[in-house]
Motif scaffolding. Structure first.
Motif, PDB file in Angstrom:
ATOM      1  N   ASN A 177      26.629 -12.673 -48.007  1.00 43.80           N
ATOM      2  CA  ASN A 177      27.345 -14.120 -48.316  1.00 43.80           C
ATOM      3  C   ASN A 177      26.171 -14.918 -48.992  1.00 43.80           C
ATOM      4  OD1 ASN A 177      30.217 -13.369 -47.224  1.00 43.80           O
ATOM      5  ND2 ASN A 177      29.983 -14.236 -45.685  1.00 43.80           N
ATOM      6  N   SER A 178      25.353 -15.220 -48.747  1.00 47.52           N
ATOM      7  CA  SER A 178      24.487 -15.801 -48.977  1.00 47.52           C
ATOM      8  C   SER A 178      23.631 -15.532 -49.743  1.00 47.52           C
ATOM      9  CB  SER A 178      23.329 -16.345 -48.127  1.00 47.52           C
ATOM     10  OG  SER A 178      22.717 -15.681 -47.892  1.00 47.52           O
ATOM     11  N   ARG A 179      23.683 -13.818 -50.006  1.00 43.23           N
ATOM     12  CA  ARG A 179      23.069 -13.495 -51.381  1.00 43.23           C
ATOM     13  C   ARG A 179      23.937 -13.258 -52.569  1.00 43.23           C
ATOM     14  NH1 ARG A 179      19.121  -8.210 -48.555  1.00 43.23           N
ATOM     15  NH2 ARG A 179      17.627  -9.886 -47.091  1.00 43.23           N
ATOM     16  N   HIS A 180      25.363 -12.471 -51.693  1.00 44.67           N
ATOM     17  CA  HIS A 180      25.802 -11.777 -53.201  1.00 44.67           C
ATOM     18  C   HIS A 180      27.806 -12.877 -53.237  1.00 44.67           C
ATOM     19  CE1 HIS A 180      23.556  -8.314 -52.667  1.00 44.67           C
ATOM     20  NE2 HIS A 180      23.621  -8.568 -51.441  1.00 44.67           N
ATOM     21  N   LEU A 181      27.803 -13.783 -52.701  1.00 42.34           N
ATOM     22  CA  LEU A 181      28.898 -14.747 -52.496  1.00 42.34           C
ATOM     23  C   LEU A 181      28.802 -15.872 -53.403  1.00 42.34           C
ATOM     24  CD1 LEU A 181      31.784 -14.360 -52.564  1.00 42.34           C
ATOM     25  CD2 LEU A 181      31.613 -15.396 -50.174  1.00 42.34           C
ATOM     26  N   SER A 184      22.222 -19.843 -54.839  1.00 46.97           N
ATOM     27  CA  SER A 184      21.698 -20.213 -55.031  1.00 46.97           C
ATOM     28  C   SER A 184      20.415 -19.854 -56.434  1.00 46.97           C
ATOM     29  CB  SER A 184      20.448 -21.263 -54.288  1.00 46.97           C
ATOM     30  OG  SER A 184      19.601 -20.041 -53.339  1.00 46.97           O
ATOM     31  N   SER A 185      20.806 -20.839 -57.581  1.00 47.66           N
ATOM     32  CA  SER A 185      19.805 -20.181 -57.942  1.00 47.66           C
ATOM     33  C   SER A 185      18.620 -21.220 -58.943  1.00 47.66           C
ATOM     34  CB  SER A 185      20.870 -20.379 -59.988  1.00 47.66           C
ATOM     35  OG  SER A 185      19.487 -20.460 -60.267  1.00 47.66           O
ATOM     36  N   PRO A 186      17.432 -21.289 -58.684  1.00 46.85           N
ATOM     37  CA  PRO A 186      17.376 -20.326 -58.133  1.00 46.85           C
ATOM     38  C   PRO A 186      17.380 -19.591 -56.436  1.00 46.85           C
ATOM     39  CG  PRO A 186      15.211 -21.904 -57.899  1.00 46.85           C
ATOM     40  CD  PRO A 186      16.448 -22.106 -58.916  1.00 46.85           C
ATOM     41  N   TYR A 187      16.869 -18.833 -56.089  1.00 43.21           N
ATOM     42  CA  TYR A 187      17.354 -17.965 -55.408  1.00 43.21           C
ATOM     43  C   TYR A 187      16.199 -18.771 -54.063  1.00 43.21           C
ATOM     44  CZ  TYR A 187      18.553 -14.399 -51.216  1.00 43.21           C
ATOM     45  OH  TYR A 187      18.658 -14.226 -49.988  1.00 43.21           O
ATOM     46  N   GLU A 188      16.522 -19.225 -53.314  1.00 39.38           N
ATOM     47  CA  GLU A 188      16.178 -19.051 -51.633  1.00 39.38           C
ATOM     48  C   GLU A 188      16.902 -19.666 -50.202  1.00 39.38           C
ATOM     49  OE1 GLU A 188      14.666 -20.697 -48.830  1.00 39.38           O
ATOM     50  OE2 GLU A 188      16.118 -22.172 -49.500  1.00 39.38           O
ATOM     51  N   PRO A 189      16.940 -18.499 -50.072  1.00 40.91           N
ATOM     52  CA  PRO A 189      17.390 -17.874 -48.580  1.00 40.91           C
ATOM     53  C   PRO A 189      18.205 -19.251 -47.997  1.00 40.91           C
ATOM     54  CG  PRO A 189      15.834 -16.392 -49.023  1.00 40.91           C
ATOM     55  CD  PRO A 189      15.555 -17.527 -49.830  1.00 40.91           C
ATOM     56  N   ALA A 190      17.275 -20.741 -47.730  1.00 39.73           N
ATOM     57  CA  ALA A 190      18.437 -21.830 -46.805  1.00 39.73           C
ATOM     58  C   ALA A 190      19.344 -21.926 -46.986  1.00 39.73           C
ATOM     59  CB  ALA A 190      16.630 -21.950 -46.146  1.00 39.73           C
ATOM     60  N   THR A 191      18.802 -22.608 -48.544  1.00 39.68           N
ATOM     61  CA  THR A 191      19.620 -23.236 -49.728  1.00 39.68           C
ATOM     62  C   THR A 191      20.857 -22.763 -50.065  1.00 39.68           C
ATOM     63  OG1 THR A 191      17.810 -24.061 -50.176  1.00 39.68           O
ATOM     64  CG2 THR A 191      19.733 -24.698 -52.207  1.00 39.68           C
ATOM     65  N   SER A 192      20.821 -20.776 -50.282  1.00 33.98           N
ATOM     66  CA  SER A 192      21.711 -20.086 -50.220  1.00 33.98           C
ATOM     67  C   SER A 192      23.061 -20.233 -49.467  1.00 33.98           C
ATOM     68  CB  SER A 192      22.023 -18.322 -50.819  1.00 33.98           C
ATOM     69  OG  SER A 192      21.257 -19.031 -52.156  1.00 33.98           O
ATOM     70  N   ARG A 193      22.538 -19.645 -47.760  1.00 32.23           N
ATOM     71  CA  ARG A 193      23.373 -20.223 -46.430  1.00 32.23           C
ATOM     72  C   ARG A 193      23.717 -21.606 -46.210  1.00 32.23           C
ATOM     73  NH1 ARG A 193      21.549 -17.107 -41.364  1.00 32.23           N
ATOM     74  NH2 ARG A 193      21.083 -15.247 -42.018  1.00 32.23           N
ATOM     75  N   ARG A 194      23.121 -22.256 -47.062  1.00 35.06           N
ATOM     76  CA  ARG A 194      23.721 -23.727 -46.024  1.00 35.06           C
ATOM     77  C   ARG A 194      25.149 -24.526 -47.150  1.00 35.06           C
ATOM     78  NH1 ARG A 194      19.826 -27.111 -48.426  1.00 35.06           N
ATOM     79  NH2 ARG A 194      21.033 -27.112 -50.119  1.00 35.06           N
ATOM     80  N   GLU A 195      24.751 -23.478 -48.629  1.00 33.57           N
ATOM     81  CA  GLU A 195      26.265 -24.026 -49.492  1.00 33.57           C
ATOM     82  C   GLU A 195      26.805 -23.257 -49.798  1.00 33.57           C
ATOM     83  OE1 GLU A 195      23.747 -23.473 -53.234  1.00 33.57           O
ATOM     84  OE2 GLU A 195      22.667 -24.984 -53.603  1.00 33.57           O
ATOM     85  N   GLU A 197      28.401 -22.157 -46.234  1.00 36.36           N
ATOM     86  CA  GLU A 197      28.564 -22.685 -45.546  1.00 36.36           C
ATOM     87  C   GLU A 197      29.650 -23.694 -45.935  1.00 36.36           C
ATOM     88  OE1 GLU A 197      25.262 -22.729 -42.570  1.00 36.36           O
ATOM     89  OE2 GLU A 197      27.064 -21.218 -41.363  1.00 36.36           O
ATOM     90  N   GLU A 198      29.530 -24.625 -46.855  1.00 39.78           N
ATOM     91  CA  GLU A 198      29.928 -25.327 -47.293  1.00 39.78           C
ATOM     92  C   GLU A 198      30.671 -25.325 -48.226  1.00 39.78           C
ATOM     93  OE1 GLU A 198      26.847 -27.894 -49.600  1.00 39.78           O
ATOM     94  OE2 GLU A 198      25.885 -28.333 -48.061  1.00 39.78           O
ATOM     95  N   ILE A 199      31.064 -24.084 -48.825  1.00 38.93           N
ATOM     96  CA  ILE A 199      31.643 -23.190 -49.437  1.00 38.93           C
ATOM     97  C   ILE A 199      32.777 -23.628 -48.725  1.00 38.93           C
ATOM     98  CG2 ILE A 199      32.391 -21.550 -51.498  1.00 38.93           C
ATOM     99  CD1 ILE A 199      30.290 -22.535 -53.394  1.00 38.93           C
ATOM    100  N   ALA A 200      32.496 -22.059 -48.332  1.00 35.98           N
ATOM    101  CA  ALA A 200      33.344 -21.283 -46.907  1.00 35.98           C
ATOM    102  C   ALA A 200      34.474 -22.646 -46.379  1.00 35.98           C
ATOM    103  CB  ALA A 200      33.409 -21.067 -46.003  1.00 35.98           C
ATOM    104  N   ALA A 201      34.101 -23.938 -45.772  1.00 29.72           N
ATOM    105  CA  ALA A 201      34.384 -25.346 -45.144  1.00 29.72           C
ATOM    106  C   ALA A 201      35.837 -25.503 -46.018  1.00 29.72           C
ATOM    107  CB  ALA A 201      33.812 -25.801 -44.798  1.00 29.72           C
ATOM    108  N   ARG A 202      35.613 -25.348 -47.426  1.00 29.37           N
ATOM    109  CA  ARG A 202      36.799 -26.289 -48.271  1.00 29.37           C
ATOM    110  C   ARG A 202      37.657 -25.571 -48.479  1.00 29.37           C
ATOM    111  NH1 ARG A 202      32.167 -28.601 -53.035  1.00 29.37           N
ATOM    112  NH2 ARG A 202      34.728 -29.299 -53.421  1.00 29.37           N
ATOM    113  N   TYR A 203      37.080 -23.908 -48.794  1.00 37.45           N
ATOM    114  CA  TYR A 203      37.697 -23.290 -50.115  1.00 37.45           C
ATOM    115  C   TYR A 203      38.220 -21.344 -49.412  1.00 37.45           C
ATOM    116  CZ  TYR A 203      36.186 -25.779 -53.944  1.00 37.45           C
ATOM    117  OH  TYR A 203      35.672 -26.873 -54.595  1.00 37.45           O
TER     118      TYR A 203
END
Length: 270
Positions: A177-181, A184-195, A197-203
């Motif tokens: 999910n963090s790679r393809h759904l 982050s831009s620029p791509y950073e794995p930890a940032t992508s995972r956190r973002e 999870e935040e979006i999933a909780a909301r939407y």
């Protein structure tokens, strides 16, 4: 960004209600169809930036998601019911002929609606979507294999065992999910995972229509959405279409989106 000019609820089949919002007051209408199913339309709010004096944006939460009713009835989650729901929104709000914006599942819904109600659509914007679930299954299979031999084998083993809640399996799904759904831009794995999870909780919802129509998560398609296929009918769409795809999206530019561009007679592909 245009202000909300109207909002309320619409009764759909079986007496359930769905929530809608209107941005702007223009004569022409852009009707937004969100992804999921089971998500909220809130992530499409920035589309209101294109609303103005001559164009209004209408967003609604499909049954089972967002602020709409969420009935616990698996029999409801059928693609034809969602197609009829689009028509109920258009007719109830007296929108006339509309341009449709469909993202992911919403794009599939927009394509199917256009084939069933061609006189009601003036244009399509198809974002990160496909005409054939079989093509999409190939794309997500490649993403799973890109995790490496050990993690891919682990996912297959956990699925065979029915242990989708295992921590290592859930971590692999989060990685996908963090790679393809949510990448982050620029791509950073930890940032992508956190973002993500935040979006999933909301939407996002992991129950209801999403599970019934697609499957237990984005990268394991087991429901009717995975076998949706109108690729042989794309030539019947006679309105202009704008086709959008991200380079790192779950579905690939080379397979899913290219098939849309090759099949719809009048389109621009970005």
């Amino acid at each position: 960004m245009a202000a909300v000019s109207g909002e309320g609820r619409i009764e759909v089949e079986d007496g359930y209600q769905i929530a809608y919002r209107i941005f702007g007051t223009g004569r022409r209408t852009l009707l937004g169809l969100h992804g999921g199913p089971g998500a909220s339309s809130r992530y499409l709010d920035r589309l209101s930036e294109v609303a103005g004096d001559d164009l209004k944006l209408v967003l609604y939460d499909q049954l089972g998601g967002g602020e709409s009713d969420r009935p616990d009835d698996p029999e409801l989650w059928q693609i034809p019911r969602f197609i009829r729901e689009v028509e109920t929104v258009r007719a109830t709000l007296d929108l006339g002929v509309v341009a449709l914006f469909g993202q992911s599942w919403g794009g599939m819904l927009g394509l199917a609606y256009t084939l069933d109600y061609p006189a009601n659509v003036s244009a399509l914007v198809l974002s990160n979507t496909y005409a054939s679930g079989k093509h999409y299954l190939l794309d997500i299979a490649e993403h799973r294999m890109a995790l490496g031999a050990d993690r891919h084998a682990m996912m297959l083993r956990r699925e065979f065992e029915g242990d989708l809640d295992a921590p290592d399996y859930q971590d692999a799904v989060l990685e996908l999910n963090s790679r393809h759904l949510r990448r982050s831009s620029p791509y950073e794995p930890a940032t992508s995972r956190r973002e993500f999870e935040e979006i999933a909780a909301r939407y996002l919802s992991d129950t209801g229509p999403a599970y019934a129509l697609w499957g237990p998560h984005e990268f394991r398609g087991t429901g009717p959405q995975a076998y949706f296929d109108i690729s042989g009918r794309l030539h019947e769409i006679h309105v202009p279409a704008l086709i959008l795809c991200g380079w790192y999206d779950e579905l690939s530019p080379k397979r899913c989106s290219r098939a849309l561009a090759d099949g719809i007679p009048d389109n621009e592909y970005v």
